[in-house]
Design a protein around this motif. Structure first.
Motif, PDB file in Angstrom:
ATOM      1  N   GLU A  49      32.348  84.221 -35.551  1.00 25.70           N
ATOM      2  CA  GLU A  49      31.729  85.208 -34.655  1.00 25.70           C
ATOM      3  C   GLU A  49      32.259  85.183 -33.228  1.00 25.70           C
ATOM      4  O   GLU A  49      32.099  86.158 -32.510  1.00 25.70           O
ATOM      5  CB  GLU A  49      30.205  85.011 -34.662  1.00 25.70           C
ATOM      6  CG  GLU A  49      29.667  83.768 -33.934  1.00 25.70           C
ATOM      7  CD  GLU A  49      29.825  82.452 -34.694  1.00 25.70           C
ATOM      8  OE1 GLU A  49      30.436  82.449 -35.779  1.00 25.70           O
ATOM      9  OE2 GLU A  49      29.343  81.417 -34.194  1.00 25.70           O
ATOM     10  N   SER A  50      32.901  84.085 -32.831  1.00 22.23           N
ATOM     11  CA  SER A  50      33.258  83.952 -31.403  1.00 22.23           C
ATOM     12  C   SER A  50      34.555  83.180 -31.220  1.00 22.23           C
ATOM     13  O   SER A  50      35.034  82.508 -32.139  1.00 22.23           O
ATOM     14  CB  SER A  50      32.131  83.213 -30.674  1.00 22.23           C
ATOM     15  OG  SER A  50      31.990  81.908 -31.220  1.00 22.23           O
ATOM     16  N   TRP A  52      34.748  80.624 -29.383  1.00 24.88           N
ATOM     17  CA  TRP A  52      34.306  79.221 -29.495  1.00 24.88           C
ATOM     18  C   TRP A  52      34.429  78.762 -30.954  1.00 24.88           C
ATOM     19  O   TRP A  52      34.948  77.692 -31.235  1.00 24.88           O
ATOM     20  CB  TRP A  52      32.844  79.115 -29.041  1.00 24.88           C
ATOM     21  CG  TRP A  52      32.322  77.714 -28.947  1.00 24.88           C
ATOM     22  CD1 TRP A  52      32.186  76.963 -27.822  1.00 24.88           C
ATOM     23  CD2 TRP A  52      31.865  76.883 -30.031  1.00 24.88           C
ATOM     24  NE1 TRP A  52      31.681  75.727 -28.137  1.00 24.88           N
ATOM     25  CE2 TRP A  52      31.474  75.649 -29.482  1.00 24.88           C
ATOM     26  CE3 TRP A  52      31.762  77.053 -31.416  1.00 24.88           C
ATOM     27  CZ2 TRP A  52      30.981  74.597 -30.260  1.00 24.88           C
ATOM     28  CZ3 TRP A  52      31.274  76.001 -32.193  1.00 24.88           C
ATOM     29  CH2 TRP A  52      30.886  74.797 -31.604  1.00 24.88           C
ATOM     30  N   ARG A  53      33.929  79.608 -31.851  1.00 23.68           N
ATOM     31  CA  ARG A  53      33.919  79.238 -33.268  1.00 23.68           C
ATOM     32  C   ARG A  53      35.352  79.079 -33.791  1.00 23.68           C
ATOM     33  O   ARG A  53      35.650  78.172 -34.569  1.00 23.68           O
ATOM     34  CB  ARG A  53      33.165  80.326 -34.054  1.00 23.68           C
ATOM     35  CG  ARG A  53      32.837  79.992 -35.485  1.00 23.68           C
ATOM     36  CD  ARG A  53      31.911  78.837 -35.662  1.00 23.68           C
ATOM     37  NE  ARG A  53      30.663  78.946 -34.941  1.00 23.68           N
ATOM     38  CZ  ARG A  53      29.840  77.922 -34.710  1.00 23.68           C
ATOM     39  NH1 ARG A  53      30.118  76.718 -35.150  1.00 23.68           N
ATOM     40  NH2 ARG A  53      28.718  78.092 -34.034  1.00 23.68           N
ATOM     41  N   ARG A 128      25.551  72.568 -33.721  1.00 23.74           N
ATOM     42  CA  ARG A 128      24.117  72.829 -33.567  1.00 23.74           C
ATOM     43  C   ARG A 128      23.320  71.750 -34.278  1.00 23.74           C
ATOM     44  O   ARG A 128      23.819  71.080 -35.170  1.00 23.74           O
ATOM     45  CB  ARG A 128      23.784  74.192 -34.166  1.00 23.74           C
ATOM     46  CG  ARG A 128      24.561  75.307 -33.494  1.00 23.74           C
ATOM     47  CD  ARG A 128      24.357  76.633 -34.167  1.00 23.74           C
ATOM     48  NE  ARG A 128      25.179  77.653 -33.553  1.00 23.74           N
ATOM     49  CZ  ARG A 128      25.298  78.884 -34.019  1.00 23.74           C
ATOM     50  NH1 ARG A 128      24.631  79.257 -35.110  1.00 23.74           N
ATOM     51  NH2 ARG A 128      26.062  79.761 -33.404  1.00 23.74           N
ATOM     52  N   PHE A 146      22.083  72.014 -25.815  1.00 27.49           N
ATOM     53  CA  PHE A 146      21.976  73.430 -25.442  1.00 27.49           C
ATOM     54  C   PHE A 146      20.880  73.679 -24.407  1.00 27.49           C
ATOM     55  O   PHE A 146      20.996  74.574 -23.582  1.00 27.49           O
ATOM     56  CB  PHE A 146      21.741  74.284 -26.691  1.00 27.49           C
ATOM     57  CG  PHE A 146      22.863  74.175 -27.682  1.00 27.49           C
ATOM     58  CD1 PHE A 146      24.084  74.781 -27.434  1.00 27.49           C
ATOM     59  CD2 PHE A 146      22.719  73.457 -28.866  1.00 27.49           C
ATOM     60  CE1 PHE A 146      25.137  74.681 -28.336  1.00 27.49           C
ATOM     61  CE2 PHE A 146      23.761  73.348 -29.769  1.00 27.49           C
ATOM     62  CZ  PHE A 146      24.974  73.957 -29.500  1.00 27.49           C
ATOM     63  N   ALA A 179      21.745  76.790 -30.451  1.00 28.99           N
ATOM     64  CA  ALA A 179      22.411  77.293 -29.240  1.00 28.99           C
ATOM     65  C   ALA A 179      21.527  78.350 -28.572  1.00 28.99           C
ATOM     66  O   ALA A 179      21.382  78.377 -27.347  1.00 28.99           O
ATOM     67  CB  ALA A 179      23.772  77.868 -29.592  1.00 28.99           C
ATOM     68  N   ARG A 183      19.312  77.523 -24.942  1.00 33.04           N
ATOM     69  CA  ARG A 183      19.655  78.346 -23.770  1.00 33.04           C
ATOM     70  C   ARG A 183      18.502  79.268 -23.393  1.00 33.04           C
ATOM     71  O   ARG A 183      18.274  79.546 -22.228  1.00 33.04           O
ATOM     72  CB  ARG A 183      20.945  79.128 -24.060  1.00 33.04           C
ATOM     73  CG  ARG A 183      22.147  78.205 -24.185  1.00 33.04           C
ATOM     74  CD  ARG A 183      23.365  78.868 -24.795  1.00 33.04           C
ATOM     75  NE  ARG A 183      24.413  77.873 -25.065  1.00 33.04           N
ATOM     76  CZ  ARG A 183      25.486  78.105 -25.806  1.00 33.04           C
ATOM     77  NH1 ARG A 183      25.680  79.293 -26.355  1.00 33.04           N
ATOM     78  NH2 ARG A 183      26.380  77.148 -26.006  1.00 33.04           N
ATOM     79  N   PHE A 207      25.821  86.614 -30.865  1.00 34.22           N
ATOM     80  CA  PHE A 207      27.011  85.907 -30.393  1.00 34.22           C
ATOM     81  C   PHE A 207      28.303  86.713 -30.548  1.00 34.22           C
ATOM     82  O   PHE A 207      29.390  86.143 -30.482  1.00 34.22           O
ATOM     83  CB  PHE A 207      27.184  84.546 -31.089  1.00 34.22           C
ATOM     84  CG  PHE A 207      26.210  83.482 -30.660  1.00 34.22           C
ATOM     85  CD1 PHE A 207      26.068  83.140 -29.326  1.00 34.22           C
ATOM     86  CD2 PHE A 207      25.451  82.788 -31.595  1.00 34.22           C
ATOM     87  CE1 PHE A 207      25.183  82.138 -28.927  1.00 34.22           C
ATOM     88  CE2 PHE A 207      24.564  81.776 -31.213  1.00 34.22           C
ATOM     89  CZ  PHE A 207      24.429  81.450 -29.875  1.00 34.22           C
ATOM     90  N   GLU A 232      24.265  84.546 -23.656  1.00 37.01           N
ATOM     91  CA  GLU A 232      24.297  83.214 -24.262  1.00 37.01           C
ATOM     92  C   GLU A 232      25.642  82.830 -24.871  1.00 37.01           C
ATOM     93  O   GLU A 232      25.758  81.764 -25.487  1.00 37.01           O
ATOM     94  CB  GLU A 232      23.152  83.069 -25.278  1.00 37.01           C
ATOM     95  CG  GLU A 232      21.808  82.929 -24.589  1.00 37.01           C
ATOM     96  CD  GLU A 232      20.645  82.664 -25.532  1.00 37.01           C
ATOM     97  OE1 GLU A 232      20.857  82.563 -26.758  1.00 37.01           O
ATOM     98  OE2 GLU A 232      19.506  82.571 -25.034  1.00 37.01           O
ATOM     99  N   ASN A 233      26.659  83.675 -24.763  1.00 40.03           N
ATOM    100  CA  ASN A 233      28.023  83.188 -25.026  1.00 40.03           C
ATOM    101  C   ASN A 233      29.058  84.139 -24.421  1.00 40.03           C
ATOM    102  O   ASN A 233      28.725  85.244 -23.953  1.00 40.03           O
ATOM    103  CB  ASN A 233      28.291  82.905 -26.515  1.00 40.03           C
ATOM    104  CG  ASN A 233      28.744  84.105 -27.317  1.00 40.03           C
ATOM    105  OD1 ASN A 233      28.536  85.249 -26.911  1.00 40.03           O
ATOM    106  ND2 ASN A 233      29.356  83.855 -28.463  1.00 40.03           N
ATOM    107  N   ASP A 261      29.998  78.831 -22.878  1.00 44.62           N
ATOM    108  CA  ASP A 261      31.168  78.439 -23.688  1.00 44.62           C
ATOM    109  C   ASP A 261      32.319  78.014 -22.782  1.00 44.62           C
ATOM    110  O   ASP A 261      32.899  76.967 -22.982  1.00 44.62           O
ATOM    111  CB  ASP A 261      31.678  79.536 -24.640  1.00 44.62           C
ATOM    112  CG  ASP A 261      30.778  79.732 -25.850  1.00 44.62           C
ATOM    113  OD1 ASP A 261      29.823  78.944 -26.022  1.00 44.62           O
ATOM    114  OD2 ASP A 261      31.018  80.679 -26.623  1.00 44.62           O
ATOM    115  N   CYS A 281      30.603  74.857 -23.279  1.00 50.30           N
ATOM    116  CA  CYS A 281      30.113  74.346 -24.556  1.00 50.30           C
ATOM    117  C   CYS A 281      31.378  73.907 -25.279  1.00 50.30           C
ATOM    118  O   CYS A 281      32.255  74.720 -25.562  1.00 50.30           O
ATOM    119  CB  CYS A 281      29.379  75.451 -25.325  1.00 50.30           C
ATOM    120  SG  CYS A 281      28.722  74.908 -26.902  1.00 50.30           S
TER     121      CYS A 281
END
Ligand code: AHR
Length: 328
Positions: A49-50, A52-53, A128, A146, A179, A183, A207, A232-233, A261, A281
């Motif tokens: 999804e991101s 970060w991921r 998480r 978080f 997460a 937050r 996200f 939140e991201n 992030d 993050c």
């Protein structure tokens, strides 16, 4: 005679193939132990999804590569807990040596983790947290605090706005993920402590960039008056910033964007002033998980809970050198 010779030859070939093949790391037949030269790890990842991921997946794949003696069985759950539960059951069926789980949500893991425990497969939780669980159901956890990330963002807002009245748009991550929970708790504590802060919109953007943009467009269309976007991201912040710009609202000048992030692309936007504050993050869990497995292989007991160290970046003090030295 010819027929007997053929049968003998086939039997010899079969024997040669099944007995003397050597392990190449791939399953070759029902009688052969697959991956017997490797430590086999099943990794159930949340999704893609991101940014970060993606960095987290890369980190795991690099650390648990065949060159390091691992066979990683990777499963992308597309942000669905049911898919993660199925993946874990498949790992159990495949008799992996370790299961690594990056959980979508905090609850709902008891049954499947009990199944892993019953067959003696150690489970390492990353990123998480899972909550309210019998701690004997997993070996250890490594990830982010978080709630602390949320508190850090709120402390910056207090210092930045010094009691001024502000209207806040809150873009949440996936509801029930730690997460999101941490937050959001941080922001809620800030809202209770600062009577001039008003929450004018709150919704989950899951996200993702697309959802972040969509939610921001809705807020703008509803003509809601706001000063701050608490995203939140980073990916939701990218989407929100696109929507702001399209509406002629200048991020960093007309509204303050706060994100989480601190991935490289988002830090470039922080340096440019579009994101005012970005709370790190850290997704680089691969080497941490590998170190845990090495400890377990050596018969040692790893720490039950490890919080990774994280920092935050203010657009007023961030430098290009800091961004250039980042790994993600
Ligand atoms: O669990 C970590 C969070 O999940 C990151 O902040 C977000 O970008 C990701 O999707």
């Amino acid at each position: 005679m010819k027929k007997t010779l053929l049968v003998l030859l086939s039997a010899f070939l079969l024997l040669a193939l099944s007995g003397c093949g050597g392990n190449t790391g791939a399953p070759t037949g029902a009688d052969e132990e697959p991956y017997e030269d490797f430590i086999v790890v099943g990794f159930s990842q949340v999704g893609a999804e991101s940014d970060w991921r993606a960095a987290n997946t890369r980190s795991m794949q690099e650390a648990l590569a065949e060159a390091n003696g691992y066979k990683l069985i990777f499963d992308d759950a597309q942000q669905k807990q049911e898919r993660q539960i199925t993946a874990i059951r498949n790992f159990i069926h495949q008799e992996v040596d370790y299961i690594v789980l990056a959980p979508t949500t905090e609850s709902g893991w008891d049954t499947v983790l009990l199944e892993a425990k019953a067959v003696g497969i150690p489970v390492i939780i990353v990123d998480r947290m899972i909550g309210g669980l019998d701690e004997s159901l997993f070996t250890c956890w490594v990830g982010s605090d978080f709630r602390k990330e949320g508190d850090v963002a709120v402390a910056w807002m207090e210092e930045r706005f010094l009691g001024e009245p502000i209207n806040i748009v809150h873009l949440q991550g996936n509801i029930r993920s730690s997460a999101q929970i941490g937050r959001t708790e941080g922001l809620d504590a800030g809202l209770s402590a600062n009577e001039n802060w008003t929450l004018v919109a709150r919704e989950s953007g899951e996200f993702t960039q697309a959802k972040g943009q969509e939610l921001m467009e809705e807020v703008i269309a509803r003509q809601i008056d706001f000063d701050v976007v608490y995203s939140e991201n980073d990916n939701m912040a990218y989407g929100a910033i696109d929507a702001l710009k399209a509406a002629g609202i200048r991020p960093g000048i007309d509204v303050t964007v706060i994100s989480f992030d601190a991935s490289k692309a988002a830090l470039e936007m922080t340096l440019a002033g579009e994101i005012s504050y970005n709370v790190e993050c850290n997704p680089l869990h691969g080497p941490r998980v590998r170190a845990i497995i090495e400890q377990l292989e050596a018969g040692e007991t790893p720490r039950k809970f490890t919080y990774v160290e994280e920092t935050a970046f203010d657009s007023r003090t961030l430098t290009q050198e800091v961004i250039d030295s980042r790994e993600y």
